[in-house]
Design a protein around this motif. Structure first.
Motif, mmCIF file in Angstrom:
data_model
loop_
_atom_site.group_PDB
_atom_site.id
_atom_site.type_symbol
_atom_site.label_atom_id
_atom_site.label_comp_id
_atom_site.label_asym_id
_atom_site.label_seq_id
_atom_site.Cartn_x
_atom_site.Cartn_y
_atom_site.Cartn_z
ATOM 1 N N VAL A 161 9.510 45.343 25.206
ATOM 2 C CA VAL A 161 10.201 44.768 26.155
ATOM 3 C C VAL A 161 8.097 44.337 26.647
ATOM 4 C CG1 VAL A 161 10.908 44.133 28.114
ATOM 5 C CG2 VAL A 161 12.632 45.558 27.320
ATOM 6 N N ILE A 162 7.537 45.177 27.394
ATOM 7 C CA ILE A 162 6.768 44.504 27.643
ATOM 8 C C ILE A 162 5.825 43.471 26.931
ATOM 9 C CG2 ILE A 162 4.236 45.095 28.258
ATOM 10 C CD1 ILE A 162 5.566 47.336 30.053
ATOM 11 N N ARG A 163 5.489 43.955 25.140
ATOM 12 C CA ARG A 163 5.130 43.333 24.240
ATOM 13 C C ARG A 163 5.528 41.840 24.482
ATOM 14 N NH1 ARG A 163 4.503 47.975 20.330
ATOM 15 N NH2 ARG A 163 2.656 49.040 20.766
ATOM 16 N N THR A 164 6.814 41.896 24.265
ATOM 17 C CA THR A 164 7.548 39.769 23.699
ATOM 18 C C THR A 164 7.569 39.620 24.817
ATOM 19 O OG1 THR A 164 8.786 41.566 22.391
ATOM 20 C CG2 THR A 164 9.828 39.290 23.265
ATOM 21 N N LEU A 165 7.189 40.201 26.435
ATOM 22 C CA LEU A 165 7.091 38.845 27.722
ATOM 23 C C LEU A 165 5.733 38.461 27.624
ATOM 24 C CD1 LEU A 165 8.928 41.179 30.616
ATOM 25 C CD2 LEU A 165 10.209 39.212 28.998
ATOM 26 N N LYS A 166 4.299 39.481 27.299
ATOM 27 C CA LYS A 166 3.067 39.350 27.428
ATOM 28 C C LYS A 166 2.279 38.356 26.532
ATOM 29 C CE LYS A 166 1.481 43.091 30.507
ATOM 30 N NZ LYS A 166 0.633 42.220 31.446
ATOM 31 N N LYS A 167 3.578 37.657 25.057
ATOM 32 C CA LYS A 167 3.219 37.218 24.082
ATOM 33 C C LYS A 167 3.606 35.751 24.429
ATOM 34 C CE LYS A 167 2.734 39.796 19.803
ATOM 35 N NZ LYS A 167 3.651 40.907 19.458
ATOM 36 N N GLY A 168 4.849 35.453 25.201
ATOM 37 C CA GLY A 168 5.568 34.639 26.138
ATOM 38 C C GLY A 168 6.761 34.386 24.800
ATOM 39 N N ASN A 169 7.402 35.624 23.971
ATOM 40 C CA ASN A 169 8.040 35.149 23.287
ATOM 41 C C ASN A 169 9.573 35.805 24.134
ATOM 42 O OD1 ASN A 169 6.389 34.586 21.009
ATOM 43 N ND2 ASN A 169 6.267 37.077 20.331
ATOM 44 N N TYR A 170 9.601 35.665 24.889
ATOM 45 C CA TYR A 170 11.161 36.398 25.590
ATOM 46 C C TYR A 170 11.841 34.842 25.819
ATOM 47 C CZ TYR A 170 14.201 37.130 29.183
ATOM 48 O OH TYR A 170 15.480 37.190 29.802
ATOM 49 N N ASN A 171 12.687 34.116 25.216
ATOM 50 C CA ASN A 171 13.640 33.194 25.855
ATOM 51 C C ASN A 171 15.084 33.442 25.713
ATOM 52 O OD1 ASN A 171 14.754 33.807 23.029
ATOM 53 N ND2 ASN A 171 14.185 31.890 21.813
ATOM 54 N N GLU A 172 15.488 34.541 26.181
ATOM 55 C CA GLU A 172 16.763 34.991 26.421
ATOM 56 C C GLU A 172 16.887 34.664 28.311
ATOM 57 O OE1 GLU A 172 18.943 36.426 24.088
ATOM 58 O OE2 GLU A 172 17.685 36.737 22.291
ATOM 59 N N GLU A 173 16.853 33.463 28.456
ATOM 60 C CA GLU A 173 16.759 33.286 29.718
ATOM 61 C C GLU A 173 17.962 33.426 30.795
ATOM 62 O OE1 GLU A 173 15.288 32.158 32.977
ATOM 63 O OE2 GLU A 173 14.282 31.403 32.013
ATOM 64 N N GLY A 174 18.175 34.828 31.729
ATOM 65 C CA GLY A 174 18.987 35.088 32.610
ATOM 66 C C GLY A 174 19.843 35.828 31.609
ATOM 67 N N LYS A 175 19.730 36.484 30.460
ATOM 68 C CA LYS A 175 20.577 37.331 30.466
ATOM 69 C C LYS A 175 19.089 38.583 29.952
ATOM 70 C CE LYS A 175 23.168 33.892 27.800
ATOM 71 N NZ LYS A 175 23.144 33.707 26.581
ATOM 72 N N PHE A 176 18.760 39.332 30.398
ATOM 73 C CA PHE A 176 17.769 40.156 30.157
ATOM 74 C C PHE A 176 18.137 42.020 30.312
ATOM 75 C CE2 PHE A 176 15.392 43.734 32.449
ATOM 76 C CZ PHE A 176 13.339 43.449 31.288
ATOM 77 N N LEU A 177 19.407 42.022 30.990
ATOM 78 C CA LEU A 177 20.049 43.436 30.184
ATOM 79 C C LEU A 177 20.643 43.256 28.173
ATOM 80 C CD1 LEU A 177 20.237 46.383 30.945
ATOM 81 C CD2 LEU A 177 22.812 45.382 32.599
#
Length: 195
Positions: A60-76
């Motif tokens: 999770v941390i790696r993905t967020l730090k790379k800026g690859n997170y795109n699941e807006e509002g669907k974190f869990l």
């Protein structure tokens, strides 16, 4: 001061991406129990659960730090999917689950046979079905059509021929190429099939 339990996950994710380490701590604490219970229900081992839980948040941390997170509002659901995939990886790597050897006689659907499945095998079976469905979608339309009719609708090549308006030999040829391409896609995507 804003109560932390009223802040939406998506806001916390944004804050963490902007550099607020505390936002991640809140997210982990918020979802820790549910995620831990989910992982434990699959692996039935506290130490392995701890490892998978930590690996999940490392990813999770790696993905967020790379800026690859795109699941807006669907974190869990996103985190649960990561955990689910890591549990499957754990079972695939364990010696209890030998990898399916790819041979010339390889029939992709032979590994999808049923039998008495325990929870871990059921999870892996579901993942294989999901992987196979994605691969089928990568096939050219003519090959996909024949493969779906044959493997999922259990139609004979005579029926396929009548439904598609091509000769039986053409239908057989498309099926053959579909299986050859599936084998190539499995190797390309490094998908592990278990027996």
């Amino acid at each position: 001061m804003i109560r932390t339990n009223t802040i939406q996950d998506s806001v916390l994710v944004s804050e963490y991406i902007k550099g607020d380490e505390n936002a991640l701590a809140i997210l982990i604490k918020r979802h820790q129990q549910r995620l831990f219970s989910f992982i434990y229900s699959k692996v039935q081992d506290k130490d392995i659960t701890e490892d998978v839980f930590q690996d999940t948040f490392i990813k999770v941390i790696r993905t967020l730090k790379k800026g690859n997170y795109n699941e807006e509002g669907k974190f869990l659901p996103w985190v649960m999917r990561i955990a689910h995939n890591l549990v499957i990886d754990h079972f695939r790597k364990s010696n209890r689950m030998p990898a399916f050897k790819n041979t010339d006689e390889f029939d992709i659907f032979s590994v999808l046979g049923d039998g008495n499945l325990n929870a871990e095998k059921q999870m892996i079976k579901e993942q294989i079905y999901s992987d196979v469905r994605e691969l089928v979608n990568e096939l050219p339309n003519e090959q996909k059509e024949v493969l779906v009719m044959r493997m999922y609708k259990d139609m004979s090549f005579k029926e396929i021929s009548e439904n598609t308006g091509v000769s039986i030999n053409t239908a057989l040829g498309r099926m053959r190429y579909a299986l050859i391409n599936m084998r190539k896609l499995i190797e390309k995507h490094k998908i592990i099939l278990v027996n």
